[in-house]
Design a protein around this motif. Structure first.
Motif, short mmCIF file in Angstrom:
data_model
loop_
_atom_site.label_atom_id
_atom_site.label_comp_id
_atom_site.label_asym_id
_atom_site.label_seq_id
_atom_site.Cartn_x
_atom_site.Cartn_y
_atom_site.Cartn_z
N CYS A 1 0.83 -1.20 0.00
CA CYS A 1 0.00 0.00 0.00
C CYS A 1 0.87 1.25 0.00
CB CYS A 1 -0.89 0.00 1.24
SG CYS A 1 -1.82 1.51 1.42
N CYS B 1 -9.06 3.29 -2.21
CA CYS B 1 -9.96 2.29 -1.62
C CYS B 1 -10.99 2.96 -0.72
CB CYS B 1 -9.15 1.24 -0.84
SG CYS B 1 -8.00 1.96 0.33
N PHE C 1 -10.16 1.18 4.53
CA PHE C 1 -9.17 0.11 4.37
C PHE C 1 -7.75 0.68 4.51
CE2 PHE C 1 -6.30 -2.49 1.80
CZ PHE C 1 -6.45 -3.70 2.45
N CYS D 1 -7.80 -0.22 -6.51
CA CYS D 1 -6.44 -0.12 -5.96
C CYS D 1 -5.37 -0.17 -7.05
CB CYS D 1 -6.19 -1.24 -4.94
SG CYS D 1 -4.48 -1.19 -4.35
N THR E 1 -7.61 -6.47 -1.51
CA THR E 1 -8.06 -5.85 -0.26
C THR E 1 -9.02 -6.76 0.51
OG1 THR E 1 -9.80 -4.78 -1.52
CG2 THR E 1 -7.82 -3.50 -1.14
#
Ligand code: SF4
Ligand code: SF4
Ligand code: SF4
Lengths: 110, 348
Positions: free
Chosen positions: A37, A43, A57, A89, A95
């Motif tokens: 990430c 997200c 998230f 994403c 996710t």
């Protein structure tokens, strides 16, 4: 004991010497994507639940990395597992799989 | 029959060009000019050519050693006159020539000059709050490269946690450097990966404000740092560094992505000292009648369409003399400046 009406509020600080991010590490073994990430926020922005409940998230996995597990998990409680966040994403992070594994890890810790 | 290239050499044979500064830009400019048939004098103020690359271990992408880059130039330097421990004191302009006088009082008459005087590394002691020079665990990016080159890194006790501070002396009006040094984000990520290669169990933390992974392959290294090495990235500028009774460094920053203050103890902290102006720029600019920007680097009148041109017809720039650049960019500019010199002189 006499109640003075004061309480010590819990520190908001992230103390990386004290906190324990073993849940993050555990999930990272199952879904290594969690390390990828870069906090773009796509997200959270696309999340259908976030308009009603605090679901993020991005914040959840970041807080998990910093060892603030309770708060992290509270941000995923209202997730409907709709999977919209997977679609947006840019790092291609799975996710939903991560959310499921975080919640599982939390169950195991209880 | 005379081939075109020999013809070219004959035309340029008696024209001299001065290259000022023996870093990678200077070495490339000198060798390109030599190949075009000019007589080149390369003036270097230090003991040997190579510049900052002499103190750097490996370069990314490709992971080649800096020494191999320098050796490549030096093993092919025939025909270039290299003067070390030499500076320029003054210059006298006549119609199509410039006569410069060196620190050893030699007069050199040339048709053009390429200024490749590069940058200086920011002196990290100025940022007192980071404790460089006070605490043993605080080193700079350049110090870490020296430890890599000498192999002394392996004599160090395995650190359990290492931090990297981005933008030290860059993007900081407090030290009069508003500019971004461009390559230190990449250096931090590269060095974090190198530390993880040596000590896989060591945890690495990069403290950044923005990650500027602008070049081809750079984002890939960032991805690898996260994916393969598990480097932690914390967005927040380190505000202060202290030392506890056990000699651990205590670092404070804001974790801006969670909006919380953050504290961490580390065994080693590596400061990404930025690229700042060469202190000689002002004097050189006066000698060669060029101009200097607010940031102290040389200024080009047309940085977009003519990045190697100065405000004087016979003076050109290449490399970090006009602002922070990577090695590859400096090499490119050096070739471009050599070509600009050639276009000017071959028409005269
Ligand atoms: S899976 Fe959960 S976090 Fe992702 S968009 Fe749907 S509700 Fe939001
Ligand atoms: S969209 Fe992907 S990269 Fe962006 S914050 Fe969410 S998980 Fe991270
Ligand atoms: S390249 Fe990165 S570390 Fe260097 S000054 Fe720019 S933003 Fe800061």
């Amino acid at each position: 004991m006499t109640e003075f009406g004061f309480k010590l509020s819990q520190s908001n600080r992230i103390d990386l010497d004290e906190t324990d991010n073993s849940v993050f590490k555990k999930v990272a073994i199952i879904v290594p994507d969690i390390k990828l990430c870069f906090n773009c926020g796509s997200c959270s922005a696309s999340c259908t639940s976030t308009h009603f409940k605090r679901v993020s998230f991005r914040s959840a996995i970041l807080l998990l990395n910093r060892g603030h597990n309770k708060e992290a998990i509270s941000m995923l409680k209202s997730c409907m597992l709709c999977g919209k966040c997977i679609l947006v994403c840019p790092r291609g992070i799975d996710t939903r799989n991560i959310i499921i594994n975080i919640l599982k890890a939390e169950e195991e810790m209880k | 029959m005379v081939s075109p290239s020999e013809n070219l050499n004959l035309n340029n044979m008696y024209k001299n060009v001065l290259v000022l500064g023996g870093g990678v830009a200077g070495l490339q400019a000198a060798s390109s000019l030599r190949d075009l048939g000019y007589r080149v004098t390369l003036v270097e103020k230090g003991e040997k050519p190579g510049g900052h690359l002499n103190n750097w271990d490996r370069l990314y992408p490709g992971n080649i050693t800096s020494s191999s880059v320098i050796d490549g130039y030096l093993s092919n330097s025939q025909g270039i006159r290299i003067l070390t421990n030499t500076t320029i004191k003054s210059a006298l302009k006549s119609d199509k020539l410039l006569t410069v006088i060196t620190s050893s009082s030699e007069e050199i008459t040339v048709s053009a000059v390429i200024i490749t005087t590069g940058f200086s590394l920011f002196d990290a002691t100025i940022k007192e709050e980071y404790g460089y020079g006070l605490y043993n665990g605080v080193i700079t990016n350049a110090d870490l490269e020296s430890l890599f080159i000498s192999g002394k890194i392996h004599n160090r006790e395995k650190p359990s946690r290492v931090g990297f501070v981005h933008c030290v002396g860059s993007r900081d009006d407090k030290v009069c450097n508003r500019h971004c040094s461009k390559i230190c984000c990449m250096t931090a990520v590269k060095q974090a990966c190198e530390i993880k290669e040596i000590w896989p169990e060591t945890e690495a933390f990069c403290f950044y404000m923005d990650l500027r992974m602008f070049g081809r392959g750079y984002e890939d290294l960032y991805y690898e740092a996260q994916n393969k090495y598990g480097v932690n990235f914390i967005r927040g500028r380190v505000s202060e560094v202290g030392e506890d009774e056990n000699g651990k460094l205590v670092v404070k920053a804001e974790d801006t992505l969670t909006s919380r203050p953050l504290k961490i103890s580390l065994d080693m902290l590596v400061l990404m000292s930025g690229m700042v102006k060469n202190p000689d720029n002002k004097a050189l600019s006066a000698i060669f009648e060029t101009s200097i920007g607010e940031d102290g680097f040389f200024a080009q009148p047309h940085p977009i369409v003519n990045p190697t041109g100065s405000s004087s017809t016979r003076i050109f720039f290449a490399g970090s003399a006009t602002g922070p650049k990577s090695v590859a960019e400096s090499v490119n500019e050096a070739k471009s400046a050599a070509l600009s010199v050639h276009m000017l002189l071959s028409n005269e």
